[in-house]
Write a protein that holds these residues in place. Structure first.
Motif, PDB file in Angstrom:
ATOM      1  N   PHE A  84       0.904  -1.400  -0.147  1.00  0.00           N
ATOM      2  CA  PHE A  84       0.008  -0.046  -0.097  1.00  0.00           C
ATOM      3  C   PHE A  84       0.951   1.313  -0.136  1.00  0.00           C
ATOM      4  O   PHE A  84       0.747   2.232  -0.904  1.00  0.00           O
ATOM      5  CB  PHE A  84      -0.895  -0.298   1.093  1.00  0.00           C
ATOM      6  N   THR A  85       1.698   1.553   0.917  1.00  0.00           N
ATOM      7  CA  THR A  85       2.688   2.514   1.105  1.00  0.00           C
ATOM      8  C   THR A  85       3.714   2.580  -0.088  1.00  0.00           C
ATOM      9  O   THR A  85       4.079   3.868  -0.327  1.00  0.00           O
ATOM     10  CB  THR A  85       3.293   2.665   2.448  1.00  0.00           C
ATOM     11  N   GLY A  86       4.081   1.714  -0.791  1.00  0.00           N
ATOM     12  CA  GLY A  86       5.163   1.715  -1.551  1.00  0.00           C
ATOM     13  C   GLY A  86       4.457   1.783  -2.912  1.00  0.00           C
ATOM     14  O   GLY A  86       5.238   1.670  -4.281  1.00  0.00           O
ATOM     15  N   PHE A  87       3.137   1.881  -3.307  1.00  0.00           N
ATOM     16  CA  PHE A  87       2.471   1.800  -4.398  1.00  0.00           C
ATOM     17  C   PHE A  87       2.752   3.139  -5.127  1.00  0.00           C
ATOM     18  O   PHE A  87       2.479   4.030  -4.812  1.00  0.00           O
ATOM     19  CB  PHE A  87       0.841   1.733  -4.301  1.00  0.00           C
ATOM     20  N   ALA A  88       3.360   3.210  -6.261  1.00  0.00           N
ATOM     21  CA  ALA A  88       3.931   4.270  -6.878  1.00  0.00           C
ATOM     22  C   ALA A  88       2.762   5.403  -7.023  1.00  0.00           C
ATOM     23  O   ALA A  88       2.887   6.700  -6.872  1.00  0.00           O
ATOM     24  CB  ALA A  88       4.613   3.967  -8.211  1.00  0.00           C
ATOM     25  N   PRO A  89       1.536   5.039  -7.555  1.00  0.00           N
ATOM     26  CA  PRO A  89       0.714   6.359  -7.936  1.00  0.00           C
ATOM     27  C   PRO A  89       0.038   6.865  -6.524  1.00  0.00           C
ATOM     28  O   PRO A  89      -0.289   8.054  -6.610  1.00  0.00           O
ATOM     29  CB  PRO A  89      -0.631   5.644  -8.432  1.00  0.00           C
ATOM     30  N   LEU A  90       0.202   6.410  -5.395  1.00  0.00           N
ATOM     31  CA  LEU A  90      -0.471   6.777  -4.123  1.00  0.00           C
ATOM     32  C   LEU A  90       0.491   8.285  -3.818  1.00  0.00           C
ATOM     33  O   LEU A  90      -0.317   9.176  -3.906  1.00  0.00           O
ATOM     34  CB  LEU A  90      -0.174   6.019  -3.102  1.00  0.00           C
ATOM     35  N   GLY A  91       1.666   7.957  -3.765  1.00  0.00           N
ATOM     36  CA  GLY A  91       2.458   9.382  -3.427  1.00  0.00           C
ATOM     37  C   GLY A  91       2.316  10.317  -4.168  1.00  0.00           C
ATOM     38  O   GLY A  91       2.606  11.532  -4.037  1.00  0.00           O
ATOM     39  N   ILE A  92       2.471   9.812  -5.798  1.00  0.00           N
ATOM     40  CA  ILE A  92       2.583  11.000  -6.949  1.00  0.00           C
ATOM     41  C   ILE A  92       0.955  11.681  -6.815  1.00  0.00           C
ATOM     42  O   ILE A  92       1.211  12.963  -6.933  1.00  0.00           O
ATOM     43  CB  ILE A  92       2.706   9.925  -8.184  1.00  0.00           C
ATOM     44  N   LEU A  94      -1.096  11.837  -4.623  1.00  0.00           N
ATOM     45  CA  LEU A  94      -1.598  12.678  -3.206  1.00  0.00           C
ATOM     46  C   LEU A  94      -0.546  13.951  -3.384  1.00  0.00           C
ATOM     47  O   LEU A  94      -1.292  15.234  -2.972  1.00  0.00           O
ATOM     48  CB  LEU A  94      -1.069  12.035  -2.088  1.00  0.00           C
ATOM     49  N   ALA A  95       0.512  14.045  -3.843  1.00  0.00           N
ATOM     50  CA  ALA A  95       1.566  15.075  -4.059  1.00  0.00           C
ATOM     51  C   ALA A  95       0.933  16.059  -4.898  1.00  0.00           C
ATOM     52  O   ALA A  95       1.048  17.190  -4.619  1.00  0.00           O
ATOM     53  CB  ALA A  95       2.889  14.780  -4.249  1.00  0.00           C
TER      54      ALA A  95
END
Length: 507
Positions: A84-92, A94-95
């Motif tokens: 979950f935390t390492g899923f690429a689209p999540l951070g991109i 949200l940022a």
């Protein structure tokens, strides 16, 4: 055109059937939980037959790993959080939404859209609506709710049929959703999922948010001209002269400071871009790659934070100028509000990340990709015709799953590795997906915004039903899809890059 006619005929009966089937599908979160469970069961069945696949890159023979074995259950428990935390689209995503969301919350997008349409000369009005609708996806789905009623009202005021304005506004915002002159949240979201899917075959491949940029830029102008042509040649003649009694929509009173605020935001944005340009072209710039290259370079790999800061600059400038931002606390507050809007996405990503991780760890994705590619090669179906077939398939899938991100998360782990085995770049597969997904958004009864737009429509035609709306949207949907396929063929055969350094084929 009203509810009495909407239910008649084979076409409308087919649409009603699609609506019934689609309504029985579970919520996307539950759908991906079910898909993850299905992968577990499939891995167990595959392992019973000692299935394996030869990795095309390393030549290593990979067994199908059983997720229901002791080792598999250990993997599930130990990696659930990191999946979950390492899923690429999540951070991109949200940022990106920290900047885009703040800019939306302070009112910049609403004001810019209203002014762009309202100040257009009559002869340019249709094309202005189309252009603004297409560009409106900077604010994500908000354009689908803002542009159609505003366009209908303006068309009515200048003596044109209000439903024609609503039609071109909704068609442009909905079916033109993937096109833009700028890099937006959709680019970050889809490229992140594409990267995760590409890792099934090759860990080194990264799809960036700019990889479809050139294609998207051309698409904006092509769709703007096409939408204007369809409206004037097909939609307005079919509707005829408007004879109804319109209920004018209320427009919120404009803050007198908004004009100056927009000017200040534009100036701040231009200064930021100018500063960035100096940083890129300065000799020995750290933003350039080895040997002074721009592709690849830290500028390209760092495009997400660069775009994030651009939105923050213009959003904060507008907010301060209009009086909505008076301290750093207000900035943080608007960012927090934008994150609240992303809560549903975050929940969905938890399920999607598990599904893709299980699909990859089990090696089922590699097995499908390799064997699928071998099958397509055996029947000699590997050229551009295959891509067109995939576009049509995805366009039809839109009648069952309307969420673009959810559908790509479902398709990408299968089709990205499959087409990579045939030599196609993941960013090229992504382009094919995007045009298919966007073009049929406006004709599926399952799109949540269709009901809202229908409500706007009934202010001008109380008898209008879902059949009325779909009949107005079909010319746009079909023409956009055909035009986009032709544009892909032009890029493909002319060797035009789809984004910086991106060709249809893997190097």
């Amino acid at each position: 055109m009203g509810m009495e006619t909407a239910k008649k005929g084979f076409f409308n009966k087919a649409l009603n059937g699609i609506e019934r089937v689609g309504n029985r599908l579970p919520d996307p979160f539950i759908l991906f939980v079910g898909m993850a469970v299905a992968v577990m069961i499939a891995s167990f069945i595959f392992s019973m037959f000692d299935a394996s696949v030869k990795h095309p890159g390393t030549g290593e023979t990979l067994p199908i790993n059983n997720l229901l074995s002791g080792e598999g259950l250990k993997y599930i428990l130990e990696t659930m959080i990191t999946n979950f935390t390492g899923f690429a689209p999540l951070g991109i995503v949200l940022a990106m939404m920290l900047g885009i969301g703040l800019t939306e919350k302070v009112g910049l997008f609403d004001y810019a859209i209203k002014k762009s349409i309202m100040k257009s000369p009559p002869w340019l009005l249709t094309y202005a609506v189309a252009f603004v609708g297409i560009m409106g996806n900077i604010a994500s789905d908000a354009a689908m709710l803002l542009v159609p009623p505003l366009a209908a009202m303006i068309f009515y005021k200048v003596g044109r049929h209000p439903l024609a304005g609503l039609a071109v506004g909704y068609a442009s915002a909905g079916a033109g959703f993937t096109a833009n002159l700028f890099i937006v949240g959709t680019d970050a979201l889809l490229s992140g999922i594409s990267t995760e899917a590409a890792k099934i075959v090759d860990d080194s491949i990264i799809v960036t948010p700019v990889d479809n940029w050139y294609f998207n830029i051309v698409s904006v102008f092509m769709l703007t001209l096409l939408a204007g042509f369809i409206t004037s040649k097909f939609i307005e003649p079919r509707l005829g002269k408007y004879k109804g009694d319109a209920v004018e929509l209320e427009v919120e009173e404009e803050d007198p400071r908004s004009g100056k605020a927009l000017r200040n935001a534009v100036i701040a944005g231009l200064l930021y871009v100018a500063l960035l340009a100096v940083g890129i072209f300065w000799p020995d710039s750290p933003l350039r790659g080895e040997g002074g290259t721009i592709i690849p370079s830290p500028f390209i790999s760092g495009i997400v934070p660069i775009i994030l800061f651009l939105f923050l600059v213009v959003g904060i400038t507008f907010g301060i100028s209009v009086g909505k931002i008076k301290s750093g606390k207000d900035i943080a507050g608007y960012m927090a509000e934008s994150m609240k809007d992303m809560s549903g996405y975050i929940v969905l990503i938890f399920a999607i990340s598990q599904f893709i991780a299980y699909f990859s760890w089990s090696n089922i994705g590699t097995w499908i990709a390799v064997n699928g590619a071998m099958f397509l090669e055996s029947i000699n179906f590997t050229g551009i015709g295959l891509i067109i077939g995939y576009i049509i398939f995805t366009a039809m899938m839109n009648f069952l799953i309307t969420s673009g991100s959810a559908k790509w998360a479902l398709e990408a782990p299968i089709f990205v590795p499959l087409f990579m085995q045939l030599g196609y770049h993941p960013a090229f597969t992504q382009v094919a997906y995007r045009v298919a997904d966007s073009s049929t958004n406006i004709v599926t009864p399952l799109l949540p915004y269709m009901v809202v737009v229908l409500t706007f429509m009934q202010k001008y035609d109380k008898k209008a039903g879902i059949g009325t709306l779909i009949s107005l949207m079909l010319p746009f949907s079909i023409c956009f899809l055909i035009a986009w396929i032709l544009l892909i063929l032009v890029f493909f055969y002319a060797g035009i890059p789809f984004g910086p350094g991106i060709s249809p084929f893997l190097n």
